[in-house]
Enzyme design. Structure first.
Site, PDB file in Angstrom:
ATOM      1  N   ARG A   4      -5.975 -20.296  49.210  1.00 47.88           N
ATOM      2  CA  ARG A   4      -6.816 -20.826  48.140  1.00 47.88           C
ATOM      3  C   ARG A   4      -5.960 -21.697  47.232  1.00 47.88           C
ATOM      4  NH1 ARG A   4      -4.923 -18.341  43.826  1.00 47.88           N
ATOM      5  NH2 ARG A   4      -6.390 -19.385  42.444  1.00 47.88           N
ATOM      6  N   ASP A  13       6.489 -19.055  37.495  1.00 45.59           N
ATOM      7  CA  ASP A  13       5.093 -19.485  37.581  1.00 45.59           C
ATOM      8  C   ASP A  13       4.996 -20.960  37.183  1.00 45.59           C
ATOM      9  OD1 ASP A  13       2.008 -19.406  36.833  1.00 45.59           O
ATOM     10  OD2 ASP A  13       2.452 -17.600  37.969  1.00 45.59           O
ATOM     11  N   ASN A  56       3.339 -22.875  42.699  1.00 44.40           N
ATOM     12  CA  ASN A  56       3.124 -23.072  41.262  1.00 44.40           C
ATOM     13  C   ASN A  56       3.860 -24.324  40.806  1.00 44.40           C
ATOM     14  OD1 ASN A  56       1.429 -21.134  39.700  1.00 44.40           O
ATOM     15  ND2 ASN A  56       2.669 -19.642  40.833  1.00 44.40           N
ATOM     16  N   ASN A 102      -4.250 -23.159  43.890  1.00 41.06           N
ATOM     17  CA  ASN A 102      -3.657 -22.473  42.756  1.00 41.06           C
ATOM     18  C   ASN A 102      -3.363 -23.491  41.645  1.00 41.06           C
ATOM     19  OD1 ASN A 102      -2.792 -19.922  41.694  1.00 41.06           O
ATOM     20  ND2 ASN A 102      -0.671 -20.571  41.938  1.00 41.06           N
ATOM     21  N   GLU A 158      -4.333 -19.842  33.105  1.00 47.05           N
ATOM     22  CA  GLU A 158      -3.543 -20.824  33.860  1.00 47.05           C
ATOM     23  C   GLU A 158      -3.810 -22.230  33.333  1.00 47.05           C
ATOM     24  OE1 GLU A 158      -1.289 -21.569  35.769  1.00 47.05           O
ATOM     25  OE2 GLU A 158      -0.784 -19.930  37.114  1.00 47.05           O
TER      26      GLU A 158
END
Length: 311
Positions: free
Chosen positions: A102, A217, A168, A104, A19
């Site tokens: 959480r 994403d 995202n 990202n 990522e």
């Protein structure tokens, strides 16, 4: 390096969940993280030298910081770190209940504010394949615990959006007045207006997808205002115009694209990190470059400079 039609694999890293690809002009490196390893990694363009550091907790996103090192999203909330000096300092945790969500993805805007979103922890724990994701579509009403946060240079943090399943991006138009945010699980890209003070308004659907398109994403924006979107589970990297028209589609040698980013001296090189979560030896036999760091060759327009976090 392995090269194919329109792409080059710079590093066959076998990242589990790569990522946060980002260019850092300070040292001429492309940085990225592997959330699952966990590692922070860098690739020096001029020499091909590679480096990795294992932080004390997973890091899901990072951005260069004007005062040195990086600002980042992690298991400990928003942190400051410097991988080459092995410094890791938690700053604050914006999530009201970390058991439910959480952090990202994360990126800076054109004014050096850091934006980071969160995702539902059940989606993180349970959904690693397309079948997992599709089986959870019916649960959006209880899995939309994600939010979008803005960290200002003075260290204050504010919640800018709620009700997200998997945040995202975001990505910002060249003039900084439009924000694009992917909610990957519901297969939607939203657009917002952004004012000078960093407030969002006028949310509208920008793009909608079907599961067979893949899950939107990470994103990057070029100087023409076009949005490059990576797709999990699709073999594609797609470029959309500011009016949401699909104008280019790049075929990848791997199924799970995660985050594109422009870099290089003139910001005319496009990079993409990928993933291999849950892959067996047999699956790696079919996708030997899964989890690699790629360069997407000859993008039709350069990107925008990386703006460091101003705090």
């Amino acid at each position: 390096m392995t090269e194919g039609d329109g792409w080059r694999c710079l590093w066959n890293a076998k990242a589990i969940l790569g990522e946060s690809t980002v260019w850092d002009a300070r040292d001429g490196c492309v940085y990225w993280v592997d959330i699952e390893a966990p590692t922070v990694n860098w690739f020096e363009l001029s020499t091909g030298a590679k480096g990795s550091w294992t932080p004390p907790a997973w890091v899901s996103a990072l951005a260069p910081r004007a005062t040195g090192g990086f600002i980042a999203s992690s298991a400990d909330g928003i942190v400051h770190f410097d991988p080459k000096r092995q410094v890791y300092q938690p700053l604050l945790h914006p999530i009201p209940d970390p058991a439910k969500a959480r952090l990202n993805d994360g990126v800076t805007d054109r004014k050096g504010r850091y934006w980071t979103g969160s995702c539902d922890t059940a989606q993180w724990d349970d959904s690693t394949t397309a079948d997992d994701k599709e089986s959870s579509l019916k649960d959006f009403d209880v899995r939309n615990t994600g939010e979008l946060y803005r960290l200002d240079a003075n260290g204050s943090v504010s919640t800018q959006e709620r009700g997200i399943v998997t945040a995202n991006g975001p990505a910002f138009s060249p003039d900084g007045k439009t924000v694009y945010v992917n909610d990957s699980m519901p297969l939607v890209t939203w657009a917002y207006d952004l004012d000078e003070q960093g407030a969002l308004s006028n949310r509208r659907d920008f793009l909608n997808f079907k599961p067979e398109d893949g899950y939107p994403d990470g994103m990057a924006v070029d100087v023409e205002g076009c949005i490059w979107v990576a797709f999990y589970e699709s073999w594609k990297l797609r470029r959309f115009s500011p009016d949401a028209t699909l104008i280019e589609e790049r075929q990848l040698p791997v199924m799970r694209g995660l985050r594109p980013a422009f870099g290089g001296t003139n910001h005319d090189r496009l990079f993409l990190v990928t993933g291999s979560q849950g892959y067996s030896d047999e699956r790696f036999g079919q996708e030997p470059l899964a989890g690699g760091l790629f360069e997407i060759l000859a993008p039709p327009a350069p990107g925008l400079p990386t703006i460091p976090f101003a705090g």
